[in-house]
Design a protein around this motif. Structure first.
Motif: not given
Length: 115
Positions: A10-13, A16-17, A22, A25
């Motif tokens: 989830t480093r790029g998230l 968010r969300y 997460r 995911y």
């Protein structure tokens, strides 16, 4: 500087969300990336080619599976049901009729060869 937290897939998230999405995911991506066992050769070399298509790097066996896992719960249940139905499909009456029609033919052939 403070120590940063390891976030994995989830480093790029970022923030968010929401945390629940997460976490889900992360679970799905970890299951996707881990090595899986080949149903044909038994080696742990199966990788995903595309969505639902899996391939073994050793024996080059390609097969269909789930989107994120090579086998799904529904697929396992369907395979068990299919195996059970194959055994039940052969009625006893049909088997007896076929055996009776085959036996006289064999006996006639044997008597012709003896004479």
């Amino acid at each position: 500087m403070p120590k940063t937290k390891k976030v994995g897939p989830t480093r790029g998230l970022g923030p968010r969300y929401g945390s629940t999405v997460r976490k889900r995911y992360v679970k799905v991506i970890k299951d996707l990336k881990k090595p899986h066992r080949c149903p044909q050769c038994g080696f742990v070399r199966v990788r995903r080619v595309s969505v639902g298509v899996w391939s073994c790097k050793k024996c080059e066996y390609t097969f269909a599976g789930g989107a994120y896992m090579p086998t799904t719960k529904l697929g396992t249940i369907a395979r068990r049901a299919a195996k059970g139905r194959q055994i039940e499909e052969v009625p006893a009456e049909v088997a007896v009729t076929d055996e009776e029609s085959v036996e006289p033919t064999i006996e006639e052939d044997e008597t012709e060869n003896i004479e």
